[in-house]
Motif scaffolding. Structure first.
Motif, PDB file in Angstrom:
ATOM      1  N   GLU A 278      76.264  10.824 149.444  1.00 17.29           N
ATOM      2  CA  GLU A 278      77.695  10.709 149.139  1.00 17.29           C
ATOM      3  C   GLU A 278      78.102   9.288 148.780  1.00 17.29           C
ATOM      4  O   GLU A 278      78.880   9.084 147.841  1.00 17.29           O
ATOM      5  CB  GLU A 278      78.522  11.210 150.324  1.00 17.29           C
ATOM      6  CG  GLU A 278      78.395  12.698 150.533  1.00 17.29           C
ATOM      7  CD  GLU A 278      79.010  13.186 151.828  1.00 17.29           C
ATOM      8  OE1 GLU A 278      79.463  12.351 152.642  1.00 17.29           O
ATOM      9  OE2 GLU A 278      79.032  14.416 152.019  1.00 17.29           O
ATOM     10  N   ARG A 279      77.594   8.317 149.495  1.00 20.50           N
ATOM     11  CA  ARG A 279      77.961   6.922 149.178  1.00 20.50           C
ATOM     12  C   ARG A 279      77.393   6.491 147.827  1.00 20.50           C
ATOM     13  O   ARG A 279      78.041   5.768 147.084  1.00 20.50           O
ATOM     14  CB  ARG A 279      77.524   5.986 150.291  1.00 20.50           C
ATOM     15  CG  ARG A 279      78.333   6.224 151.573  1.00 20.50           C
ATOM     16  CD  ARG A 279      78.111   5.155 152.615  1.00 20.50           C
ATOM     17  NE  ARG A 279      78.750   5.500 153.851  1.00 20.50           N
ATOM     18  CZ  ARG A 279      80.029   5.269 154.138  1.00 20.50           C
ATOM     19  NH1 ARG A 279      80.805   4.693 153.253  1.00 20.50           N
ATOM     20  NH2 ARG A 279      80.535   5.620 155.304  1.00 20.50           N
TER      21      ARG A 279
ATOM     22  N   ALA B  87      79.565   5.428 144.501  1.00 25.04           N
ATOM     23  CA  ALA B  87      79.340   4.215 143.723  1.00 25.04           C
ATOM     24  C   ALA B  87      79.083   4.557 142.254  1.00 25.04           C
ATOM     25  O   ALA B  87      79.594   3.880 141.352  1.00 25.04           O
ATOM     26  CB  ALA B  87      78.158   3.441 144.301  1.00 25.04           C
ATOM     27  N   GLU B  88      78.315   5.599 142.006  1.00 21.02           N
ATOM     28  CA  GLU B  88      78.000   6.015 140.634  1.00 21.02           C
ATOM     29  C   GLU B  88      79.254   6.394 139.850  1.00 21.02           C
ATOM     30  O   GLU B  88      79.392   6.057 138.676  1.00 21.02           O
ATOM     31  CB  GLU B  88      77.041   7.207 140.674  1.00 21.02           C
ATOM     32  CG  GLU B  88      76.643   7.739 139.317  1.00 21.02           C
ATOM     33  CD  GLU B  88      75.677   8.920 139.408  1.00 21.02           C
ATOM     34  OE1 GLU B  88      75.603   9.663 138.422  1.00 21.02           O
ATOM     35  OE2 GLU B  88      75.017   9.088 140.453  1.00 21.02           O
ATOM     36  N   TYR B  89      80.181   7.088 140.511  1.00 22.82           N
ATOM     37  CA  TYR B  89      81.389   7.565 139.840  1.00 22.82           C
ATOM     38  C   TYR B  89      82.593   6.641 140.036  1.00 22.82           C
ATOM     39  O   TYR B  89      83.651   6.875 139.464  1.00 22.82           O
ATOM     40  CB  TYR B  89      81.731   8.988 140.301  1.00 22.82           C
ATOM     41  CG  TYR B  89      80.809  10.014 139.679  1.00 22.82           C
ATOM     42  CD1 TYR B  89      81.040  10.479 138.398  1.00 22.82           C
ATOM     43  CD2 TYR B  89      79.692  10.490 140.360  1.00 22.82           C
ATOM     44  CE1 TYR B  89      80.201  11.399 137.815  1.00 22.82           C
ATOM     45  CE2 TYR B  89      78.846  11.408 139.782  1.00 22.82           C
ATOM     46  CZ  TYR B  89      79.104  11.864 138.508  1.00 22.82           C
ATOM     47  OH  TYR B  89      78.258  12.772 137.920  1.00 22.82           O
ATOM     48  N   GLY B  90      82.450   5.619 140.872  1.00 25.39           N
ATOM     49  CA  GLY B  90      83.546   4.688 141.092  1.00 25.39           C
ATOM     50  C   GLY B  90      84.696   5.296 141.871  1.00 25.39           C
ATOM     51  O   GLY B  90      85.869   5.048 141.571  1.00 25.39           O
TER      52      GLY B  90
ATOM     53  N   ALA C 235      83.700  11.787 146.980  1.00 18.40           N
ATOM     54  CA  ALA C 235      82.370  12.313 146.673  1.00 18.40           C
ATOM     55  C   ALA C 235      82.007  13.447 147.635  1.00 18.40           C
ATOM     56  O   ALA C 235      81.415  14.447 147.224  1.00 18.40           O
ATOM     57  CB  ALA C 235      81.330  11.200 146.737  1.00 18.40           C
ATOM     58  N   ARG C 236      82.380  13.311 148.896  1.00 19.51           N
ATOM     59  CA  ARG C 236      82.123  14.364 149.884  1.00 19.51           C
ATOM     60  C   ARG C 236      82.855  15.646 149.498  1.00 19.51           C
ATOM     61  O   ARG C 236      82.299  16.740 149.563  1.00 19.51           O
ATOM     62  CB  ARG C 236      82.557  13.900 151.274  1.00 19.51           C
ATOM     63  CG  ARG C 236      82.389  14.975 152.346  1.00 19.51           C
ATOM     64  CD  ARG C 236      82.728  14.465 153.710  1.00 19.51           C
ATOM     65  NE  ARG C 236      81.706  13.492 154.078  1.00 19.51           N
ATOM     66  CZ  ARG C 236      81.738  12.747 155.181  1.00 19.51           C
ATOM     67  NH1 ARG C 236      82.759  12.855 156.023  1.00 19.51           N
ATOM     68  NH2 ARG C 236      80.779  11.899 155.445  1.00 19.51           N
ATOM     69  N   ARG C 237      84.110  15.505 149.079  1.00 23.73           N
ATOM     70  CA  ARG C 237      84.901  16.679 148.690  1.00 23.73           C
ATOM     71  C   ARG C 237      84.319  17.317 147.425  1.00 23.73           C
ATOM     72  O   ARG C 237      84.284  18.537 147.291  1.00 23.73           O
ATOM     73  CB  ARG C 237      86.372  16.281 148.483  1.00 23.73           C
ATOM     74  CG  ARG C 237      87.282  17.441 148.095  1.00 23.73           C
ATOM     75  CD  ARG C 237      87.297  18.512 149.183  1.00 23.73           C
ATOM     76  NE  ARG C 237      88.097  19.632 148.801  1.00 23.73           N
ATOM     77  CZ  ARG C 237      87.610  20.783 148.306  1.00 23.73           C
ATOM     78  NH1 ARG C 237      86.310  20.927 148.135  1.00 23.73           N
ATOM     79  NH2 ARG C 237      88.409  21.772 147.980  1.00 23.73           N
TER      80      ARG C 237
END
Length: 96
Positions: A44-45, A49-52, A58-60
């Motif tokens: 998730e982290r 970072a990949e998607y900003g 990211a978790r959702r």
């Protein structure tokens, strides 16, 4: 989806939830074959970072993908692209 100047395909000004944009982009990557069945998604982290985006976003997005049946999460193992329900999973050695 056009990528932003930062390299992320996410547009915070778009009239859509950011987590849905992330989930839709990952779903498109799965459909295109870029992410193959059995492939492990970044954590998730790392996705954040990949998607900003924030890690909770990211978790959702990951939860949304699970609800769509596109990924499977195994605790302490990670999140993996699900095999299609039509039987394209690798065959077990027991079956002949």
């Amino acid at each position: 989806m056009a990528e932003q100047a930062s390299g992320s395909p996410i547009d915070p000004n778009q009239i859509a939830y950011v987590y849905m944009q992330v989930a839709d982009h990952i779903a498109a990557r799965i459909r295109s074959g870029e992410l193959r069945p059995g492939a492990r998604l970044p954590g998730e982290r790392d996705l954040a970072a990949e998607y900003g985006v924030a890690h909770l976003t990211a978790r959702r997005a990951t939860r949304e993908l699970r609800e769509r049946g596109l990924v499977v999460t195994l605790p302490s193992k990670g999140t993996f692209v699900a095999y299609p329900p039509d039987g394209d999973a690798p065959a077990d050695d027991d079956q002949e």
